[in-house]
Design an enzyme around this catalytic site. Structure first.
Site, short mmCIF file in Angstrom:
data_model
loop_
_atom_site.label_atom_id
_atom_site.label_comp_id
_atom_site.label_asym_id
_atom_site.label_seq_id
_atom_site.Cartn_x
_atom_site.Cartn_y
_atom_site.Cartn_z
CG LEU A 151 -2.19 -1.12 1.31
CD1 LEU A 151 -2.70 -0.61 2.75
CD2 LEU A 151 -2.60 -1.52 0.43
CG ASP A 152 0.28 4.49 -2.61
OD1 ASP A 152 1.36 3.31 -2.65
OD2 ASP A 152 -0.26 4.85 -3.76
CE LYS A 153 5.56 8.98 5.06
NZ LYS A 153 7.11 9.42 5.34
#
Length: 253
Positions: free
Chosen positions: A79-81
């Protein structure tokens, strides 16, 4: 779309993670655990990997997430940050290989909730828009590219408010930043997106993108494992404006 120029499971109710979590606070974010897999409610703002400049990451907690096994778990996907919610970890090499095949062959169901600026004209639809890297200087930033990798997202409007819409998004492919680029390309960028949307580089409302549910057909003779992550606090206000009624939990005797 313009890019900004800059250099069957257990579900727990939890609050957004503090800036630095204790091991116990991370354990409290485990949504599902069995012999092969963990599903963690990743907080927004926490990277899954250690970056070249250091800083906190989910990897800092892999040791406590062993739960006594000899090896630490590992990421089955990413997942993106700034994206929150369901994140799957394999608990050992064999499990990780099995999960990797499930993700590769699109057997895992993924549903994200997003609040977008503007709104689709229709109530549901499909986005087929190939994606490629923006350029060699922008890391993992992406752009629509007819010569890029195929990327498909289905979407459904869950609610609307003045200038906003609440969407359920299902990525049928797993390209980097796929949902963010697809929504922006359609003319309704995700609220708080400071790369593909209208948010400032700092001090904005936070990315309103949440990995709400994941469905994993992990065992051949059992029903798929369905795990849902509670909505993070920073999304409550806009979701409520769009008609979200809050979390509803079933009590089990």
């Amino acid at each position: 779309m313009s890019l900004k120029e800059t250099g069957a499971s257990e579900t727990h109710t939890k609050q957004d993670a503090p800036t630095a979590m204790t091991p116990d606070e991370m354990l409290a974010r485990v949504l599902h655990r069995d012999g092969l897999m963990l599903v963690v409610d990743k907080p927004a703002g926490l990277s899954v990997h250690r970056g070249p400049k250091g800083g906190a990451s989910l990897e800092d907690y892999f040791d406590v997430l062993r739960y006594g096994l000899p090896r630490s778990p590992a990421l089955a996907h990413r997942l993106d940050k700034d994206t929150s919610g369901c994140l799957v970890l394999g608990r050992h090499r064999k499990a990780l290989a099995h999960l990797g095949l499930l993700f590769k062959h699109r057997k895992v169901g993924k549903t994200y909730w997003a609040v977008v600026e503007g709104a689709p004209d229709a109530e549901e639809g499909t986005i087929d828009l190939a994606l490629g890297r923006l350029d060699d200087t922008r890391g993992w930033w992406m752009k629509p590219d007819p010569h890029g990798q195929p990327a498909t997202t289905t979407w459904k409007v869950m609610g609307r408010a003045a200038g906003l819409a609440w969407l359920a998004l299902e990525p049928l492919t797993g390209r980097t930043h796929q949902l963010r680029v697809h929504c922006a390309a359609m003319g309704w960028p995700i609220l708080g997106d400071n790369i593909y949307g209208n948010a400032p580089r700092a001090g904005g409302p936070g990315l309103h993108l949440h990995s709400r549910e994941i469905v994993v057909p992990l065992y051949k003779n059992r029903a798929p494992i369905r795990v849902m992550a509670p909505v993070p606090l920073h999304m409550h206000e806009r979701l409520a404006a769009c008609g979200w009624q809050g979390e509803v939990y079933k009590l089990i005797d």
